[in-house]
Design a protein around this motif. Structure first.
Motif, PDB file in Angstrom:
ATOM      1  N   GLU A   1       6.034   2.439 -11.376  1.00 18.29           N
ATOM      2  CA  GLU A   1       5.669   1.752 -12.613  1.00 18.29           C
ATOM      3  C   GLU A   1       4.214   1.309 -12.530  1.00 18.29           C
ATOM      4  O   GLU A   1       3.805   0.665 -11.558  1.00 18.29           O
ATOM      5  N   LEU A   2       3.430   1.634 -13.548  1.00 17.96           N
ATOM      6  CA  LEU A   2       2.037   1.233 -13.639  1.00 17.96           C
ATOM      7  C   LEU A   2       1.934  -0.017 -14.501  1.00 17.96           C
ATOM      8  O   LEU A   2       2.520  -0.085 -15.587  1.00 17.96           O
ATOM      9  N   ALA A   3       1.192  -1.008 -14.013  1.00 12.10           N
ATOM     10  CA  ALA A   3       0.943  -2.218 -14.791  1.00 12.10           C
ATOM     11  C   ALA A   3      -0.458  -2.706 -14.476  1.00 12.10           C
ATOM     12  O   ALA A   3      -0.948  -2.543 -13.354  1.00 12.10           O
ATOM     13  N   LEU A   4      -1.109  -3.298 -15.461  1.00  9.62           N
ATOM     14  CA  LEU A   4      -2.444  -3.825 -15.209  1.00  9.62           C
ATOM     15  C   LEU A   4      -2.741  -4.985 -16.144  1.00  9.62           C
ATOM     16  O   LEU A   4      -2.099  -5.148 -17.186  1.00  9.62           O
TER      17      LEU A   4
ATOM     18  N   ARG B   1       6.966   1.358  -6.837  1.00 10.10           N
ATOM     19  CA  ARG B   1       8.158   2.209  -6.798  1.00 10.10           C
ATOM     20  C   ARG B   1       9.402   1.340  -6.911  1.00 10.10           C
ATOM     21  O   ARG B   1       9.477   0.259  -6.322  1.00 10.10           O
ATOM     22  N   SER B   2      10.413   1.834  -7.632  1.00  9.14           N
ATOM     23  CA  SER B   2      11.674   1.087  -7.732  1.00  9.14           C
ATOM     24  C   SER B   2      12.465   1.173  -6.438  1.00  9.14           C
ATOM     25  O   SER B   2      13.255   0.278  -6.125  1.00  9.14           O
ATOM     26  N   GLU B   3      12.237   2.235  -5.672  1.00 12.57           N
ATOM     27  CA  GLU B   3      12.910   2.365  -4.382  1.00 12.57           C
ATOM     28  C   GLU B   3      12.006   3.130  -3.422  1.00 12.57           C
ATOM     29  O   GLU B   3      11.180   3.956  -3.834  1.00 12.57           O
ATOM     30  N   GLU B   4      12.182   2.845  -2.146  1.00 12.60           N
ATOM     31  CA  GLU B   4      11.360   3.476  -1.110  1.00 12.60           C
ATOM     32  C   GLU B   4      11.485   4.997  -1.179  1.00 12.60           C
ATOM     33  O   GLU B   4      12.569   5.550  -1.325  1.00 12.60           O
TER      34      GLU B   4
ATOM     35  N   GLY C   1       0.788  -1.225   0.000  1.00 15.46           N
ATOM     36  CA  GLY C   1       0.000   0.000   0.000  1.00 15.46           C
ATOM     37  C   GLY C   1       0.815   1.267   0.000  1.00 15.46           C
ATOM     38  O   GLY C   1       0.258   2.377   0.002  1.00 15.46           O
ATOM     39  N   HIS C   2       2.134   1.160  -0.011  1.00 21.38           N
ATOM     40  CA  HIS C   2       2.999   2.349  -0.023  1.00 21.38           C
ATOM     41  C   HIS C   2       4.046   2.248  -1.135  1.00 21.38           C
ATOM     42  O   HIS C   2       3.984   2.984  -2.110  1.00 21.38           O
ATOM     43  N   LYS C   3       4.988   1.320  -0.985  1.00 26.49           N
ATOM     44  CA  LYS C   3       5.957   1.119  -2.066  1.00 26.49           C
ATOM     45  C   LYS C   3       5.303   0.405  -3.244  1.00 26.49           C
ATOM     46  O   LYS C   3       5.648   0.632  -4.397  1.00 26.49           O
ATOM     47  N   HIS C   4       4.364  -0.446  -2.930  1.00 28.63           N
ATOM     48  CA  HIS C   4       3.638  -1.206  -3.947  1.00 28.63           C
ATOM     49  C   HIS C   4       2.144  -1.076  -3.674  1.00 28.63           C
ATOM     50  O   HIS C   4       1.637  -1.591  -2.683  1.00 28.63           O
ATOM     51  N   ILE C   5       1.465  -0.336  -4.545  1.00 32.34           N
ATOM     52  CA  ILE C   5       0.015  -0.133  -4.447  1.00 32.34           C
ATOM     53  C   ILE C   5      -0.657  -1.066  -5.442  1.00 32.34           C
ATOM     54  O   ILE C   5      -0.237  -1.150  -6.608  1.00 32.34           O
ATOM     55  N   ALA C   6      -1.670  -1.785  -5.004  1.00 33.46           N
ATOM     56  CA  ALA C   6      -2.374  -2.698  -5.909  1.00 33.46           C
ATOM     57  C   ALA C   6      -3.871  -2.663  -5.629  1.00 33.46           C
ATOM     58  O   ALA C   6      -4.296  -2.660  -4.480  1.00 33.46           O
TER      59      ALA C   6
ATOM     60  N   GLY D   1       2.271  10.316  -2.267  1.00 31.59           N
ATOM     61  CA  GLY D   1       3.371  11.149  -2.748  1.00 31.59           C
ATOM     62  C   GLY D   1       3.985  10.720  -4.060  1.00 31.59           C
ATOM     63  O   GLY D   1       5.071  11.188  -4.423  1.00 31.59           O
ATOM     64  N   ILE D   2       3.312   9.856  -4.795  1.00 33.29           N
ATOM     65  CA  ILE D   2       3.780   9.476  -6.133  1.00 33.29           C
ATOM     66  C   ILE D   2       3.179  10.455  -7.132  1.00 33.29           C
ATOM     67  O   ILE D   2       1.959  10.605  -7.205  1.00 33.29           O
ATOM     68  N   ILE D   3       4.030  11.138  -7.891  1.00 39.79           N
ATOM     69  CA  ILE D   3       3.533  12.178  -8.801  1.00 39.79           C
ATOM     70  C   ILE D   3       3.661  11.793 -10.277  1.00 39.79           C
ATOM     71  O   ILE D   3       3.068  12.442 -11.138  1.00 39.79           O
TER      72      ILE D   3
END
Length: 198
Positions: free
Chosen positions: A100-103, A91-94, A65-70, A130-132
């Motif tokens: 990266e968006l994937a679906l 995110r590639s790093e914290e 839910g932070h570094k990796h949102i799904a 905070g991902i822009i």
């Protein structure tokens, strides 16, 4: 709120559940990848591998839910409430403000707005975390994804070959989706989850 589960009715007549997904849904990820056609697996993973390796399944399910949102869309009308579609921002790093968006959407549920519902949900969660900027890769033959990303205001920052790299400004992406009339469930996504806080 930016991560509240919600029930949405699709134009197919399906009543579905749109919610964050995580490691507790690993078996559902295994099921959706088994149910994908070889073509869909190739367009999603750039490989037709069957089955999708366990390590890949686990990494996609392991969202914090932070570094990796799904987010996933689940079919409440089927036994076990299987996944119909899922989207990720990783995110590639914290602490990075890029992800990266994937679906992926099962073949039989494509062209019914599931991708827009998922991308809107992911984008709202990204804004709150905070991902822009989001990036996404597509194959040139993935006409549906390329058309969708263009309609959503994506900018091509690296043309093919072998893949096209798209970039999205999260704030602009949210506003583009907010103005779309279809699918109808988008209005519910914004009504419930556009507060911008977790």
């Amino acid at each position: 709120m930016c991560n509240a589960p919600l029930q949405v009715s699709l134009d197919t007549g399906h009543d579905v559940l749109l919610r964050p997904v995580g490691i507790e849904d690993e078996s559902k990820f295994q099921q959706i990848f088994r149910a994908m056609s070889p073509e869909s697996r190739y367009l999603r993973f750039f490989s037709g591998a069957n089955p999708v390796p366990d390590a890949v399944v686990r990494s996609l399910a392991d969202a914090d839910g932070h570094k990796h949102i799904a987010w996933g869309i689940l079919d409440e009308g089927e036994d076990g409430t299987p996944l119909m579609a899922a989207a990720h921002a990783i995110r590639s790093e914290e602490g990075s403000d890029r992800a990266e968006l994937a679906l992926g959407v099962l073949d039989q549920y494509q062209a019914h707005g599931l991708s827009r519902l998922l991308i809107a949900s992911v984008a709202l969660s990204c804004r709150a975390r905070g991902i822009i900027t989001l990036e996404a890769e597509t194959l040139p033959e993935n006409r549906k994804a390329n058309s969708l990303f263009k309609a959503l205001g994506g900018k091509v920052i690296r043309p093919m070959p072998p893949t096209t790299l798209w970039e999205f400004d999260v704030a602009q992406l949210i506003e583009t989706l907010r103005t779309m009339e279809r699918p109808e469930g988008l209005r519910k996504v914004f009504a419930v989850n556009a507060g911008g806080t977790a």
